[in-house]
Design a protein around this motif. Structure first.
Motif, PDB file in Angstrom:
ATOM      1  N   MET A   1       5.243  13.804 -27.367  1.00 12.40           N
ATOM      2  CA  MET A   1       6.463  13.760 -26.542  1.00 12.40           C
ATOM      3  C   MET A   1       6.154  13.091 -25.192  1.00 12.40           C
ATOM      4  O   MET A   1       5.124  13.374 -24.585  1.00 12.40           O
ATOM      5  N   SER A   2       7.010  12.219 -24.756  1.00 13.08           N
ATOM      6  CA  SER A   2       6.774  11.542 -23.483  1.00 13.08           C
ATOM      7  C   SER A   2       6.970  12.529 -22.331  1.00 13.08           C
ATOM      8  O   SER A   2       7.786  13.449 -22.417  1.00 13.08           O
ATOM      9  N   ASP A   3       6.223  12.338 -21.280  1.00 11.21           N
ATOM     10  CA  ASP A   3       6.401  13.185 -20.099  1.00 11.21           C
ATOM     11  C   ASP A   3       7.690  12.753 -19.399  1.00 11.21           C
ATOM     12  O   ASP A   3       7.794  11.637 -18.890  1.00 11.21           O
ATOM     13  N   PRO A   4       8.704  13.619 -19.358  1.00  6.60           N
ATOM     14  CA  PRO A   4       9.999  13.212 -18.817  1.00  6.60           C
ATOM     15  C   PRO A   4       9.950  12.895 -17.319  1.00  6.60           C
ATOM     16  O   PRO A   4      10.803  12.185 -16.818  1.00  6.60           O
ATOM     17  N   SER A   5       8.928  13.432 -16.627  1.00  8.23           N
ATOM     18  CA  SER A   5       8.920  13.217 -15.178  1.00  8.23           C
ATOM     19  C   SER A   5       8.506  11.785 -14.824  1.00  8.23           C
ATOM     20  O   SER A   5       8.769  11.318 -13.735  1.00  8.23           O
ATOM     21  N   THR A   6       7.833  11.107 -15.746  1.00  2.74           N
ATOM     22  CA  THR A   6       7.408   9.753 -15.415  1.00  2.74           C
ATOM     23  C   THR A   6       8.066   8.705 -16.305  1.00  2.74           C
ATOM     24  O   THR A   6       7.851   7.514 -16.117  1.00  2.74           O
ATOM     25  N   ALA A   7       8.873   9.163 -17.256  1.00  2.00           N
ATOM     26  CA  ALA A   7       9.489   8.226 -18.198  1.00  2.00           C
ATOM     27  C   ALA A   7      10.374   7.215 -17.476  1.00  2.00           C
ATOM     28  O   ALA A   7      11.217   7.577 -16.679  1.00  2.00           O
ATOM     29  N   THR A   8      10.149   5.947 -17.728  1.00  2.95           N
ATOM     30  CA  THR A   8      11.077   4.952 -17.213  1.00  2.95           C
ATOM     31  C   THR A   8      11.937   4.457 -18.361  1.00  2.95           C
ATOM     32  O   THR A   8      13.077   4.096 -18.190  1.00  2.95           O
ATOM     33  N   HIS A   9      11.330   4.481 -19.551  1.00  4.69           N
ATOM     34  CA  HIS A   9      12.062   4.110 -20.746  1.00  4.69           C
ATOM     35  C   HIS A   9      12.467   5.399 -21.441  1.00  4.69           C
ATOM     36  O   HIS A   9      11.622   6.219 -21.751  1.00  4.69           O
ATOM     37  N   LEU A  10      13.747   5.577 -21.679  1.00  6.03           N
ATOM     38  CA  LEU A  10      14.205   6.825 -22.270  1.00  6.03           C
ATOM     39  C   LEU A  10      14.373   6.636 -23.761  1.00  6.03           C
ATOM     40  O   LEU A  10      14.940   5.639 -24.203  1.00  6.03           O
ATOM     41  N   ASP A  11      13.867   7.613 -24.538  1.00  6.48           N
ATOM     42  CA  ASP A  11      14.164   7.499 -25.963  1.00  6.48           C
ATOM     43  C   ASP A  11      15.590   7.969 -26.209  1.00  6.48           C
ATOM     44  O   ASP A  11      16.133   8.766 -25.448  1.00  6.48           O
ATOM     45  N   PRO A  12      16.235   7.428 -27.263  1.00  6.61           N
ATOM     46  CA  PRO A  12      17.654   7.686 -27.497  1.00  6.61           C
ATOM     47  C   PRO A  12      17.982   9.173 -27.585  1.00  6.61           C
ATOM     48  O   PRO A  12      19.021   9.613 -27.119  1.00  6.61           O
ATOM     49  N   THR A  13      17.082   9.963 -28.198  1.00  6.15           N
ATOM     50  CA  THR A  13      17.359  11.388 -28.349  1.00  6.15           C
ATOM     51  C   THR A  13      17.469  12.058 -26.987  1.00  6.15           C
ATOM     52  O   THR A  13      18.413  12.792 -26.712  1.00  6.15           O
ATOM     53  N   SER A  14      16.487  11.801 -26.105  1.00  9.64           N
ATOM     54  CA  SER A  14      16.518  12.484 -24.821  1.00  9.64           C
ATOM     55  C   SER A  14      17.701  12.003 -23.981  1.00  9.64           C
ATOM     56  O   SER A  14      18.253  12.757 -23.186  1.00  9.64           O
ATOM     57  N   THR A  15      18.096  10.732 -24.171  1.00  5.71           N
ATOM     58  CA  THR A  15      19.278  10.254 -23.454  1.00  5.71           C
ATOM     59  C   THR A  15      20.524  10.996 -23.913  1.00  5.71           C
ATOM     60  O   THR A  15      21.345  11.415 -23.107  1.00  5.71           O
ATOM     61  N   GLN A  16      20.635  11.188 -25.225  1.00  7.72           N
ATOM     62  CA  GLN A  16      21.778  11.955 -25.737  1.00  7.72           C
ATOM     63  C   GLN A  16      21.783  13.376 -25.190  1.00  7.72           C
ATOM     64  O   GLN A  16      22.828  13.916 -24.828  1.00  7.72           O
ATOM     65  N   ASP A  17      20.595  13.979 -25.137  1.00 13.37           N
ATOM     66  CA  ASP A  17      20.504  15.331 -24.583  1.00 13.37           C
ATOM     67  C   ASP A  17      20.925  15.333 -23.113  1.00 13.37           C
ATOM     68  O   ASP A  17      21.638  16.225 -22.662  1.00 13.37           O
ATOM     69  N   ALA A  18      20.461  14.329 -22.377  1.00 10.29           N
ATOM     70  CA  ALA A  18      20.804  14.242 -20.957  1.00 10.29           C
ATOM     71  C   ALA A  18      22.311  14.100 -20.775  1.00 10.29           C
ATOM     72  O   ALA A  18      22.913  14.776 -19.938  1.00 10.29           O
ATOM     73  N   VAL A  19      22.916  13.236 -21.579  1.00 13.19           N
ATOM     74  CA  VAL A  19      24.370  13.032 -21.478  1.00 13.19           C
ATOM     75  C   VAL A  19      25.105  14.339 -21.775  1.00 13.19           C
ATOM     76  O   VAL A  19      26.099  14.675 -21.119  1.00 13.19           O
ATOM     77  N   GLU A  20      24.557  15.105 -22.717  1.00 14.41           N
ATOM     78  CA  GLU A  20      25.211  16.369 -23.061  1.00 14.41           C
ATOM     79  C   GLU A  20      25.137  17.356 -21.881  1.00 14.41           C
ATOM     80  O   GLU A  20      26.142  17.970 -21.518  1.00 14.41           O
ATOM     81  N   LEU A  21      23.960  17.457 -21.280  1.00 13.96           N
ATOM     82  CA  LEU A  21      23.829  18.345 -20.111  1.00 13.96           C
ATOM     83  C   LEU A  21      24.709  17.854 -18.957  1.00 13.96           C
ATOM     84  O   LEU A  21      25.391  18.644 -18.293  1.00 13.96           O
ATOM     85  N   LEU A  22      24.705  16.543 -18.727  1.00 16.21           N
ATOM     86  CA  LEU A  22      25.523  15.987 -17.644  1.00 16.21           C
ATOM     87  C   LEU A  22      27.007  16.269 -17.900  1.00 16.21           C
ATOM     88  O   LEU A  22      27.759  16.585 -16.971  1.00 16.21           O
ATOM     89  N   GLY A  23      27.420  16.169 -19.153  1.00 12.21           N
ATOM     90  CA  GLY A  23      28.814  16.482 -19.500  1.00 12.21           C
ATOM     91  C   GLY A  23      29.151  17.920 -19.154  1.00 12.21           C
ATOM     92  O   GLY A  23      30.216  18.201 -18.597  1.00 12.21           O
ATOM     93  N   LEU A  24      28.204  18.821 -19.458  1.00 13.29           N
ATOM     94  CA  LEU A  24      28.425  20.233 -19.139  1.00 13.29           C
ATOM     95  C   LEU A  24      28.506  20.449 -17.626  1.00 13.29           C
ATOM     96  O   LEU A  24      29.367  21.181 -17.132  1.00 13.29           O
ATOM     97  N   ILE A  25      27.609  19.799 -16.898  1.00 11.34           N
ATOM     98  CA  ILE A  25      27.625  19.960 -15.432  1.00 11.34           C
ATOM     99  C   ILE A  25      28.938  19.423 -14.867  1.00 11.34           C
ATOM    100  O   ILE A  25      29.580  20.064 -14.028  1.00 11.34           O
ATOM    101  N   ALA A  26      29.347  18.245 -15.325  1.00  8.84           N
ATOM    102  CA  ALA A  26      30.604  17.664 -14.842  1.00  8.84           C
ATOM    103  C   ALA A  26      31.770  18.585 -15.167  1.00  8.84           C
ATOM    104  O   ALA A  26      32.651  18.814 -14.331  1.00  8.84           O
ATOM    105  N   TYR A  27      31.744  19.151 -16.374  1.00 13.62           N
ATOM    106  CA  TYR A  27      32.853  20.041 -16.744  1.00 13.62           C
ATOM    107  C   TYR A  27      32.836  21.312 -15.891  1.00 13.62           C
ATOM    108  O   TYR A  27      33.890  21.842 -15.527  1.00 13.62           O
ATOM    109  N   THR A  28      31.630  21.779 -15.554  1.00 14.86           N
ATOM    110  CA  THR A  28      31.514  22.942 -14.679  1.00 14.86           C
ATOM    111  C   THR A  28      32.111  22.641 -13.309  1.00 14.86           C
ATOM    112  O   THR A  28      32.796  23.476 -12.711  1.00 14.86           O
TER     113      THR A  28
END
Lengths: 230, 230
Positions: free
Chosen positions: A1-28
């Motif tokens: 698994m890539s270290d998320p703290s230094t990742a500059t290139h995001l794998d599609p899965t983690s981007t989808q996860d990020a978008v999901e969390l961001l959606g929840l935060i925005a909805y909150t």
């Protein structure tokens, strides 16, 4: 698994996860806006109305900041946020405030739990998204106003104080139930929390029990700031 | 009297009048915010909710822009705005909407009359304040959304259309009554309108009858945009 703290290139899965969390935060934030605007409309005086209106405006600004990041990640901002539409309905129905004070405390406790949960998940995000989310969470001034008005009210009125303490326990129970439901329905959230927990400490796996212990400890501190027992 | 369009130095009286009008405009935006946020909370679907929430945010931004000008003129922004607190209470009580559509139409008609009144008074202001107020009035996109949703709804439903036409007549009557009350209670507003009218045309004195004829003509045009009879 890539270290998320230094990742500059995001794998599609983690981007989808990020978008999901961001959606929840925005909805909150959207839910915060709605609650603050309603509290403003029924505020006891124009000065407090205006303070709440401005907090509502700030919640909306935070929502838009988060949606901006979803767009940068290639997601559909409004769709990602509105995917969570209805998420809080059951919680809202079960925690109908009986007074203006109860509504303010509800915001304080509910937003507190939501923010704490996001802070646990944020360490599983790529560095830039984490920076933005942390900035947004840190910019939230709602708690300061809530503490000011609730502390003032509760100090002078022991009956109100004990009712609010009881209400706080009810609220946190319902909020934790909501977190449990959400983690069950949205595996992405659990993955982010687990990734973040592992990145921070080797002996923590970030499972639901650990999440609950963290959220409960923060809630106790939060009620302490009001001078109320958790 | 100095020509307000070229005045760089404001006399204290006209500055006080300007602050009073700005306070009213800011308070109107605050009221818009409150109504839009409430309409958002009861919107029929999340997409419309979000559009209304964003309009509420824009109303708040306009309020803050106007308050900024009050500060530049040496006034106390929040105090100037909250001096109008309660101004719309009687109007609000007399125009309780019976449905979401009636609430949207109420905003369309009420804001329309308020904006038109401000446009009549704006010519009595110093050039910079006039520029800011005009910019704020022009930035208001509420009417576009209202036209879109009301037109769509009324076209497919003749019964709704005729009820809304009736409701529009009721609303404009109450709104004009409010303008009359305000002009009676706040001589500054009448002074600005009269100054502006005289600056525009020699044979117009900007008295209340003239104001009403202007507001009524604009209202008729506005209802026409909805395909409803005024």
């Amino acid at each position: 698994m890539s270290d998320p703290s230094t990742a500059t290139h995001l794998d599609p899965t983690s981007t989808q996860d990020a978008v999901e969390l961001l959606g929840l935060i925005a909805y909150t934030e959207l839910a915060s806006f709605t609650r603050l605007a309603a509290d403003a409309a029924s505020a006891p005086d124009p000065a407090r109305q205006l303070r709440l209106v401005r907090l509502a405006g700030a919640a909306l600004a935070r929502q838009e900041r988060i949606l901006g990041r979803i767009a940068e990640l290639g997601g559909d901002p409004d769709a990602a946020m509105l995917a969570f539409a209805g998420t809080f309905d059951d919680y809202e129905m079960r925690t109908e405030p009986a007074s203006w004070w109860e509504s303010v405390l509800k915001g304080y406790v509910g937003n507190g739990v939501a923010d704490d949960f996001c802070r646990l998940a944020v360490d599983g995000l790529d560095a830039e998204t984490r920076r933005i989310v942390t900035e947004v969470l840190d910019a939230n001034q709602n708690a300061e106003l809530s503490v000011a008005v609730l502390d003032e009210a509760a100090t002078g009125d022991p009956v109100l104080a004990s009712r609010l303490a009881l209400w706080g326990r009810r609220l946190v129970g319902e909020a934790l139930g909501l977190v449990q439901t959400l983690m069950g329905e949205r595996p992405a959230l659990g993955r982010l929390v687990a990734t973040g927990a592992t990145a921070r400490a080797d002996d923590v796996d970030g499972d639901q029990a650990w999440v609950f212990s963290q959220l409960t400890a923060e809630h106790t501190r939060r009620m302490g700031r009001l001078g109320l027992a958790a």
